[in-house]
Design a protein around this motif. Structure first.
Motif, mmCIF file in Angstrom:
data_model
loop_
_atom_site.group_PDB
_atom_site.id
_atom_site.type_symbol
_atom_site.label_atom_id
_atom_site.label_comp_id
_atom_site.label_asym_id
_atom_site.label_seq_id
_atom_site.Cartn_x
_atom_site.Cartn_y
_atom_site.Cartn_z
ATOM 1 N N ALA A 46 1.122 -1.526 -0.232
ATOM 2 C CA ALA A 46 0.009 -0.300 0.177
ATOM 3 C C ALA A 46 0.778 1.563 0.068
ATOM 4 C CB ALA A 46 -1.342 -0.054 1.615
ATOM 5 N N THR A 47 2.114 1.601 0.612
ATOM 6 C CA THR A 47 3.009 2.082 0.431
ATOM 7 C C THR A 47 3.792 3.036 -0.866
ATOM 8 O OG1 THR A 47 4.903 0.222 1.182
ATOM 9 C CG2 THR A 47 3.409 2.484 3.305
ATOM 10 N N THR A 48 3.660 1.470 -1.705
ATOM 11 C CA THR A 48 4.467 2.053 -2.990
ATOM 12 C C THR A 48 2.783 2.325 -4.052
ATOM 13 O OG1 THR A 48 5.689 0.088 -2.613
ATOM 14 C CG2 THR A 48 5.714 0.192 -4.831
ATOM 15 N N SER A 49 3.460 2.960 -4.607
ATOM 16 C CA SER A 49 2.327 3.196 -5.595
ATOM 17 C C SER A 49 3.175 2.747 -7.366
ATOM 18 C CB SER A 49 2.303 4.874 -6.116
ATOM 19 O OG SER A 49 0.950 5.023 -6.953
ATOM 20 N N GLN A 50 2.470 1.872 -7.616
ATOM 21 C CA GLN A 50 2.720 1.639 -9.158
ATOM 22 C C GLN A 50 2.556 2.402 -10.189
ATOM 23 O OE1 GLN A 50 4.546 -1.200 -10.086
ATOM 24 N NE2 GLN A 50 4.159 -1.220 -7.222
ATOM 25 N N ARG A 51 1.264 3.364 -9.643
ATOM 26 C CA ARG A 51 0.360 4.593 -10.558
ATOM 27 C C ARG A 51 1.675 5.596 -11.086
ATOM 28 N NH1 ARG A 51 -3.248 8.081 -8.680
ATOM 29 N NH2 ARG A 51 -3.939 6.377 -7.745
ATOM 30 N N ASP A 52 2.125 6.148 -9.826
ATOM 31 C CA ASP A 52 3.657 6.908 -9.550
ATOM 32 C C ASP A 52 4.699 6.946 -9.963
ATOM 33 O OD1 ASP A 52 1.597 8.534 -8.163
ATOM 34 O OD2 ASP A 52 1.900 8.291 -6.232
ATOM 35 N N ILE A 53 5.115 5.222 -10.129
ATOM 36 C CA ILE A 53 5.935 4.677 -10.116
ATOM 37 C C ILE A 53 6.432 4.588 -12.150
ATOM 38 C CG2 ILE A 53 7.399 2.653 -11.099
ATOM 39 C CD1 ILE A 53 7.285 1.774 -8.188
ATOM 40 N N THR A 65 9.515 13.004 -6.299
ATOM 41 C CA THR A 65 9.093 12.554 -5.368
ATOM 42 C C THR A 65 8.785 11.383 -5.076
ATOM 43 O OG1 THR A 65 7.664 12.746 -7.583
ATOM 44 C CG2 THR A 65 8.026 14.823 -6.730
ATOM 45 N N LEU A 66 8.584 10.189 -5.539
ATOM 46 C CA LEU A 66 8.975 9.092 -5.135
ATOM 47 C C LEU A 66 9.304 9.618 -4.098
ATOM 48 C CD1 LEU A 66 9.555 7.168 -7.912
ATOM 49 C CD2 LEU A 66 7.358 8.248 -7.008
ATOM 50 N N SER A 67 9.077 7.558 -2.914
ATOM 51 C CA SER A 67 9.569 7.074 -1.126
ATOM 52 C C SER A 67 11.111 6.620 -2.021
ATOM 53 C CB SER A 67 8.275 6.428 -0.654
ATOM 54 O OG SER A 67 8.138 5.287 -1.142
ATOM 55 N N ALA A 68 12.007 6.170 -1.011
ATOM 56 C CA ALA A 68 12.755 5.904 -1.136
ATOM 57 C C ALA A 68 13.037 4.435 -1.757
ATOM 58 C CB ALA A 68 13.748 5.765 -0.275
ATOM 59 N N GLN A 69 11.422 3.756 -1.354
ATOM 60 C CA GLN A 69 11.411 2.409 -1.663
ATOM 61 C C GLN A 69 10.983 2.193 -3.477
ATOM 62 O OE1 GLN A 69 8.829 0.456 0.843
ATOM 63 N NE2 GLN A 69 7.955 -1.224 -0.603
ATOM 64 N N GLU A 70 10.244 3.344 -3.868
ATOM 65 C CA GLU A 70 9.593 3.372 -5.130
ATOM 66 C C GLU A 70 10.673 3.744 -6.278
ATOM 67 O OE1 GLU A 70 4.556 5.184 -4.379
ATOM 68 O OE2 GLU A 70 6.753 6.227 -4.094
ATOM 69 N N GLN A 71 11.676 4.865 -5.772
ATOM 70 C CA GLN A 71 13.127 5.018 -6.252
ATOM 71 C C GLN A 71 13.725 3.769 -6.121
ATOM 72 O OE1 GLN A 71 14.791 8.193 -4.108
ATOM 73 N NE2 GLN A 71 13.578 8.989 -4.811
ATOM 74 N N ALA A 72 13.783 3.138 -5.784
ATOM 75 C CA ALA A 72 14.550 1.960 -5.780
ATOM 76 C C ALA A 72 14.355 0.824 -6.992
ATOM 77 C CB ALA A 72 14.780 0.781 -4.185
ATOM 78 N N ILE A 73 12.649 0.461 -6.830
ATOM 79 C CA ILE A 73 12.162 0.102 -8.179
ATOM 80 C C ILE A 73 12.294 0.468 -8.994
ATOM 81 C CG2 ILE A 73 9.184 -0.873 -9.295
ATOM 82 C CD1 ILE A 73 8.927 -0.753 -5.463
ATOM 83 N N VAL A 74 12.406 1.846 -9.528
ATOM 84 C CA VAL A 74 12.580 3.315 -10.674
ATOM 85 C C VAL A 74 13.933 2.519 -11.094
ATOM 86 C CG1 VAL A 74 13.176 5.305 -11.587
ATOM 87 C CG2 VAL A 74 10.455 4.581 -10.072
ATOM 88 N N ARG A 75 14.823 3.040 -9.831
ATOM 89 C CA ARG A 75 16.650 2.156 -10.795
ATOM 90 C C ARG A 75 16.321 1.812 -10.809
ATOM 91 N NH1 ARG A 75 17.246 5.365 -5.591
ATOM 92 N NH2 ARG A 75 17.316 3.385 -4.982
ATOM 93 N N ALA A 76 16.029 0.128 -10.535
ATOM 94 C CA ALA A 76 16.292 -0.767 -11.320
ATOM 95 C C ALA A 76 15.727 -1.283 -12.535
ATOM 96 C CB ALA A 76 15.161 -2.084 -10.276
#
Length: 121
Positions: A46-53, A65-76
């Motif tokens: 719930a804390t990771t927004s696939q739409r934002d990613i 604007t992304l959380s650290a967790q979301e940024q990690a997904i984007v970097r991958a």
């Protein structure tokens, strides 16, 4: 009893899984499974927004604007996309077809210069 299904993974991912898995007393297969479960939980979080990613990956939103967790997904995802693009490059053919000269390093680190291709060949 858990059943398994075979899956193909690229050599780089397997090598990484083998290296990390050894440090954590897991086989490469177990490490890939572990990473897959983490990915599944991140996507369901719930804390990771696939739409934002997806918006950042499409260039419609700022990475910061992304959380650290979301940024990690984007970097991958960026890393995977760059690897795919690099693998698809054939710069020697591109330069040769355009008649341009180019230089590259050989396996020993020596500069090799390629003159422009002769017209018609």
């Amino acid at each position: 009893m858990t059943s398994t299904s075979p899956a193909r993974i690229d050599d780089d991912l397997y090598a990484s899984a083998k290296l990390v898995g050894e440090a954590l007393s897991r086989s490469a297969s177990q490490q890939v499974g572990h990473w897959a479960r983490i990915g599944r939980e991140l996507e369901a979080s719930a804390t990771t927004s696939q739409r934002d990613i997806a918006a950042v990956l499409a260039g419609a939103r700022r990475y910061d604007t992304l959380s650290a967790q979301e940024q990690a997904i984007v970097r991958a995802e960026w890393s995977e996309r760059m690897d795919e693009r690099r693998a698809a490059l054939d710069l020697a053919a591109t330069f040769t077809a355009s008649g341009a000269s180019y230089s590259e390093l050989d396996d020993d680190g020596n500069v090799v210069q390629h003159p422009p291709a002769a017209p018609g060949g």
